[in-house]
Design a protein around this motif. Structure first.
Motif, PDB file in Angstrom:
ATOM      1  N   MET A   1       3.792  27.110  22.993  1.00 31.05           N
ATOM      2  CA  MET A   1       5.250  26.659  23.204  1.00 31.05           C
ATOM      3  C   MET A   1       5.425  26.023  24.762  1.00 31.05           C
ATOM      4  O   MET A   1       6.097  24.836  24.984  1.00 31.05           O
ATOM      5  CB  MET A   1       6.521  27.816  23.038  1.00 31.05           C
ATOM      6  N   THR A   2       5.145  26.890  25.732  1.00 30.98           N
ATOM      7  CA  THR A   2       5.276  26.201  27.134  1.00 30.98           C
ATOM      8  C   THR A   2       4.372  25.236  27.390  1.00 30.98           C
ATOM      9  O   THR A   2       4.907  24.106  28.032  1.00 30.98           O
ATOM     10  CB  THR A   2       4.890  27.499  28.067  1.00 30.98           C
ATOM     11  N   LEU A   3       3.336  25.110  26.995  1.00 28.92           N
ATOM     12  CA  LEU A   3       2.381  23.985  26.834  1.00 28.92           C
ATOM     13  C   LEU A   3       3.186  22.832  26.368  1.00 28.92           C
ATOM     14  O   LEU A   3       3.068  21.616  27.083  1.00 28.92           O
ATOM     15  CB  LEU A   3       0.929  24.136  26.411  1.00 28.92           C
ATOM     16  N   VAL A   4       3.701  22.746  25.276  1.00 28.69           N
ATOM     17  CA  VAL A   4       4.415  21.728  24.602  1.00 28.69           C
ATOM     18  C   VAL A   4       5.564  21.101  25.339  1.00 28.69           C
ATOM     19  O   VAL A   4       5.657  20.105  25.615  1.00 28.69           O
ATOM     20  CB  VAL A   4       4.896  21.939  23.211  1.00 28.69           C
ATOM     21  N   VAL A   5       6.328  22.229  25.929  1.00 35.41           N
ATOM     22  CA  VAL A   5       7.640  21.897  26.701  1.00 35.41           C
ATOM     23  C   VAL A   5       6.975  21.240  28.089  1.00 35.41           C
ATOM     24  O   VAL A   5       7.606  20.277  28.458  1.00 35.41           O
ATOM     25  CB  VAL A   5       8.422  23.061  27.165  1.00 35.41           C
ATOM     26  N   SER A   6       6.085  21.425  28.587  1.00 37.30           N
ATOM     27  CA  SER A   6       5.471  21.086  29.937  1.00 37.30           C
ATOM     28  C   SER A   6       4.709  19.722  29.607  1.00 37.30           C
ATOM     29  O   SER A   6       5.216  18.937  30.442  1.00 37.30           O
ATOM     30  CB  SER A   6       4.126  21.877  30.611  1.00 37.30           C
ATOM     31  N   ILE A   7       4.071  19.480  28.760  1.00 38.46           N
ATOM     32  CA  ILE A   7       3.791  18.189  28.401  1.00 38.46           C
ATOM     33  C   ILE A   7       4.643  17.070  28.000  1.00 38.46           C
ATOM     34  O   ILE A   7       4.691  15.974  28.708  1.00 38.46           O
ATOM     35  CB  ILE A   7       2.675  17.931  27.106  1.00 38.46           C
ATOM     36  N   LYS A  51       4.545  28.325   5.848  1.00 35.75           N
ATOM     37  CA  LYS A  51       6.019  27.867   6.250  1.00 35.75           C
ATOM     38  C   LYS A  51       6.313  28.236   7.550  1.00 35.75           C
ATOM     39  O   LYS A  51       6.920  27.087   8.161  1.00 35.75           O
ATOM     40  CB  LYS A  51       7.307  28.519   5.544  1.00 35.75           C
ATOM     41  N   SER A  52       6.146  29.016   8.162  1.00 39.97           N
ATOM     42  CA  SER A  52       6.162  29.407   9.555  1.00 39.97           C
ATOM     43  C   SER A  52       5.224  28.267  10.594  1.00 39.97           C
ATOM     44  O   SER A  52       5.647  27.793  11.572  1.00 39.97           O
ATOM     45  CB  SER A  52       5.731  30.655   9.876  1.00 39.97           C
ATOM     46  N   SER A  53       4.288  28.065   9.989  1.00 37.10           N
ATOM     47  CA  SER A  53       3.105  27.323  10.719  1.00 37.10           C
ATOM     48  C   SER A  53       3.725  25.757  10.605  1.00 37.10           C
ATOM     49  O   SER A  53       3.831  24.951  11.743  1.00 37.10           O
ATOM     50  CB  SER A  53       1.753  27.132  10.089  1.00 37.10           C
ATOM     51  N   LEU A  54       4.329  25.521   9.506  1.00 36.05           N
ATOM     52  CA  LEU A  54       4.691  23.961   9.489  1.00 36.05           C
ATOM     53  C   LEU A  54       6.120  23.870  10.211  1.00 36.05           C
ATOM     54  O   LEU A  54       6.161  22.775  10.846  1.00 36.05           O
ATOM     55  CB  LEU A  54       5.243  23.830   7.742  1.00 36.05           C
ATOM     56  N   LEU A  55       6.766  24.816  10.505  1.00 36.73           N
ATOM     57  CA  LEU A  55       8.131  24.884  10.992  1.00 36.73           C
ATOM     58  C   LEU A  55       7.859  24.687  12.413  1.00 36.73           C
ATOM     59  O   LEU A  55       8.334  23.995  13.349  1.00 36.73           O
ATOM     60  CB  LEU A  55       8.923  26.087  10.951  1.00 36.73           C
ATOM     61  N   ILE A  56       6.670  25.348  12.958  1.00 35.51           N
ATOM     62  CA  ILE A  56       6.163  25.527  14.334  1.00 35.51           C
ATOM     63  C   ILE A  56       5.620  23.891  14.806  1.00 35.51           C
ATOM     64  O   ILE A  56       6.101  23.372  15.758  1.00 35.51           O
ATOM     65  CB  ILE A  56       5.087  26.291  14.665  1.00 35.51           C
ATOM     66  N   ILE A  57       4.830  23.493  14.029  1.00 31.08           N
ATOM     67  CA  ILE A  57       4.415  22.087  14.116  1.00 31.08           C
ATOM     68  C   ILE A  57       5.340  21.025  14.219  1.00 31.08           C
ATOM     69  O   ILE A  57       5.295  20.277  15.037  1.00 31.08           O
ATOM     70  CB  ILE A  57       3.144  22.143  12.914  1.00 31.08           C
ATOM     71  N   LEU A  58       6.368  21.155  13.343  1.00 31.39           N
ATOM     72  CA  LEU A  58       7.217  20.142  13.147  1.00 31.39           C
ATOM     73  C   LEU A  58       8.243  20.115  14.312  1.00 31.39           C
ATOM     74  O   LEU A  58       8.733  19.130  14.771  1.00 31.39           O
ATOM     75  CB  LEU A  58       8.142  20.330  11.835  1.00 31.39           C
ATOM     76  N   ILE A 103      14.729   9.351  15.207  1.00 29.29           N
ATOM     77  CA  ILE A 103      14.361  10.354  14.204  1.00 29.29           C
ATOM     78  C   ILE A 103      14.080  11.487  14.691  1.00 29.29           C
ATOM     79  O   ILE A 103      14.020  12.696  14.151  1.00 29.29           O
ATOM     80  CB  ILE A 103      12.985   9.698  13.364  1.00 29.29           C
ATOM     81  N   SER A 104      13.074  11.418  15.925  1.00 26.43           N
ATOM     82  CA  SER A 104      12.684  12.776  16.485  1.00 26.43           C
ATOM     83  C   SER A 104      13.879  13.750  16.807  1.00 26.43           C
ATOM     84  O   SER A 104      13.754  14.773  16.862  1.00 26.43           O
ATOM     85  CB  SER A 104      11.725  12.340  17.770  1.00 26.43           C
ATOM     86  N   ILE A 105      14.896  13.185  17.525  1.00 30.57           N
ATOM     87  CA  ILE A 105      16.055  13.960  18.014  1.00 30.57           C
ATOM     88  C   ILE A 105      16.668  14.560  16.725  1.00 30.57           C
ATOM     89  O   ILE A 105      17.051  15.959  16.705  1.00 30.57           O
ATOM     90  CB  ILE A 105      17.035  12.996  18.431  1.00 30.57           C
ATOM     91  N   ILE A 106      17.009  13.902  15.449  1.00 31.89           N
ATOM     92  CA  ILE A 106      17.563  14.368  14.243  1.00 31.89           C
ATOM     93  C   ILE A 106      16.669  15.410  13.817  1.00 31.89           C
ATOM     94  O   ILE A 106      16.960  16.215  13.487  1.00 31.89           O
ATOM     95  CB  ILE A 106      17.778  13.073  13.230  1.00 31.89           C
ATOM     96  N   THR A 107      15.507  15.203  13.609  1.00 28.01           N
ATOM     97  CA  THR A 107      14.522  16.210  13.228  1.00 28.01           C
ATOM     98  C   THR A 107      14.325  17.390  13.892  1.00 28.01           C
ATOM     99  O   THR A 107      14.197  18.410  13.356  1.00 28.01           O
ATOM    100  CB  THR A 107      12.917  15.645  13.106  1.00 28.01           C
ATOM    101  N   PHE A 108      14.425  17.245  15.082  1.00 27.95           N
ATOM    102  CA  PHE A 108      14.361  18.402  16.230  1.00 27.95           C
ATOM    103  C   PHE A 108      15.380  19.238  15.967  1.00 27.95           C
ATOM    104  O   PHE A 108      15.587  20.315  15.659  1.00 27.95           O
ATOM    105  CB  PHE A 108      14.194  17.793  17.524  1.00 27.95           C
ATOM    106  N   ILE A 109      16.637  18.685  16.060  1.00 26.65           N
ATOM    107  CA  ILE A 109      17.897  19.360  15.742  1.00 26.65           C
ATOM    108  C   ILE A 109      17.887  20.091  14.271  1.00 26.65           C
ATOM    109  O   ILE A 109      18.194  21.277  14.146  1.00 26.65           O
ATOM    110  CB  ILE A 109      19.238  18.641  15.766  1.00 26.65           C
ATOM    111  N   VAL A 110      17.308  19.247  13.275  1.00 26.62           N
ATOM    112  CA  VAL A 110      17.526  19.923  11.806  1.00 26.62           C
ATOM    113  C   VAL A 110      16.616  21.179  11.856  1.00 26.62           C
ATOM    114  O   VAL A 110      16.796  22.329  11.304  1.00 26.62           O
ATOM    115  CB  VAL A 110      17.017  18.934  10.865  1.00 26.62           C
ATOM    116  N   ILE A 111      15.352  20.883  12.343  1.00 24.87           N
ATOM    117  CA  ILE A 111      14.185  21.846  12.155  1.00 24.87           C
ATOM    118  C   ILE A 111      14.557  22.941  13.051  1.00 24.87           C
ATOM    119  O   ILE A 111      14.535  24.479  12.872  1.00 24.87           O
ATOM    120  CB  ILE A 111      12.832  21.411  12.842  1.00 24.87           C
ATOM    121  N   SER A 112      15.378  22.944  14.414  1.00 22.75           N
ATOM    122  CA  SER A 112      15.998  24.134  14.915  1.00 22.75           C
ATOM    123  C   SER A 112      16.847  24.760  14.493  1.00 22.75           C
ATOM    124  O   SER A 112      16.794  26.230  14.453  1.00 22.75           O
ATOM    125  CB  SER A 112      16.350  23.493  16.361  1.00 22.75           C
ATOM    126  N   ILE A 113      17.525  23.918  13.748  1.00 19.77           N
ATOM    127  CA  ILE A 113      18.575  24.851  12.776  1.00 19.77           C
ATOM    128  C   ILE A 113      18.119  25.782  11.561  1.00 19.77           C
ATOM    129  O   ILE A 113      18.631  26.872  11.534  1.00 19.77           O
ATOM    130  CB  ILE A 113      19.857  23.904  12.415  1.00 19.77           C
TER     131      ILE A 113
END
Length: 327
Positions: A1-7, A51-58, A103-113
């Motif tokens: 998570m921290t690596l993704v945020v940092s990149i 499902k958890s893995s897919l949610l993390i990746i998305l 699309i990335s913003i919408i997907t990010f918000i939907v997946i986060s919810i």
């Protein structure tokens, strides 16, 4: 998570032009939001399952998409973060930057919810406060490490590309490819040389030596070893004397000297291929008289480190000799 945020944040902050506040704002907004969601749902996402893995990746992919497909621009042209950061140049990719960003913003918000709802429904959000401080510190430090590594790599790639043309800005790298070196140019911001690098004598095919802005006080007597030398730039240095041996560099076309030059060697005035002479010295008002003795010189440039140049005298000498002012 921290690596993704940092990149993601590091990639965006590596290019900050006119949209500076947009870049900083998106880093704070989406970076903070991503950390909150991931911390709140960490225990749920840690449960094994596709499902958890897919949610993390998305979640991570959409987060990266928000930053990598942003664009910025300066006074010259626009830049895609993906292009600028990773050197991926594609007209097709650049044309779909905006749609992918949306699309990335919408997907990010939907997946986060979805992640937060599932965590609440399964009551496995947990208390992960002990991880917040080290993760925040990592997210503050790693982006700058990423940016430094990015620019170091870009500099290396530019250096290698330049070296293919025969120009080197590192003597150490030049010595590894001595036969292919035609230009050696040491920038004053990368090194401050107090002595003329004798290693340059080991570059048999060097044509241009640019050591402008250094602290060199002498030119080695064996400068004549450089038979292919055409341009020697030693402006903004402390040269006190031009050695006679430089006259043996028969292909020398341009000589640029900075220091406290008292006189020119007589042999310099008869060099057939020497067409330009630049002198930066507090003695140029006296030195310019010697321009009358140069047989083949076509252009010159004289200026003082301190004081006032005798422009009237120089103008008269130029008319008399036909030696033009190059700049």
């Amino acid at each position: 998570m921290t690596l993704v945020v940092s990149i993601g944040i590091g990639a965006r902050l590596s290019i900050l032009g006119w949209l500076f506040f947009l870049g900083i704002g998106s880093a704070l907004l989406f970076g903070g939001f991503h950390l909150i969601v991931q911390f709140y749902s960490m225990n749920y996402l840690a449960k094994s399952g596709s499902k958890s893995s897919l949610l993390i990746i998305l979640s991570h992919l959409s987060f990266l998409g928000i930053f990598l497909f942003q664009s910025d621009f300066d006074d010259s042209r626009g830049y895609s973060v993906l292009d600028h950061t990773f050197g991926i140049e594609s007209e097709i990719l650049n044309s779909i930057n905006s749609p992918i960003l949306i699309i990335s913003i919408i997907t990010f918000i939907v997946i986060s919810i979805i992640i937060v709802k599932k965590a609440r429904r399964n009551k496995v959000s947990g208390d992960n406060l002990q991880y917040i401080i080290p993760s925040l510190l990592a997210c503050l430090i790693l982006p700058f490490i990423f940016i430094n590594a990015l620019y170091a790599n870009k500099d290396l790639q530019r250096t290698k590309k330049l070296e293919k043309t025969g120009e080197f800005n590192s003597i150490k790298r030049a010595l590894k490819n001595s036969e292919s070196v035609e230009v050696i140019k040491i920038h004053p911001y990368s090194a401050r040389l107090k002595n003329f690098p004798l290693e340059i004598m080991e570059l048999p095919n060097v044509k241009i030596i640019d050591l402008n802005g250094q602290q060199i006080s002498t030119i080695p007597d064996d400068i004549n070893k450089l038979e292919s030398l055409e341009v020697l730039n030693l402006l903004d240095n402390n040269i006190a004397e031009i050695p006679k041996s430089i006259c043996d560099c028969e292909n020398l076309k341009e000589l640029r000297i900075g220091g406290e030059i008292q006189r020119f060697p007589d042999c310099l005035k008869t060099m057939k291929y020497l067409k330009h002479l630049s002198v930066q010295s507090n003695t140029v008002n006296d030195l310019m008289d010697e321009l009358r003795e140069f047989e083949y010189l076509e252009t010159s440039h004289f200026y003082l480190k301190e004081g006032v140049l005798d422009k009237n005298k120089l103008s008269e000498i130029r008319k008399e000799t036909g030696i033009a002012h190059k700049y």
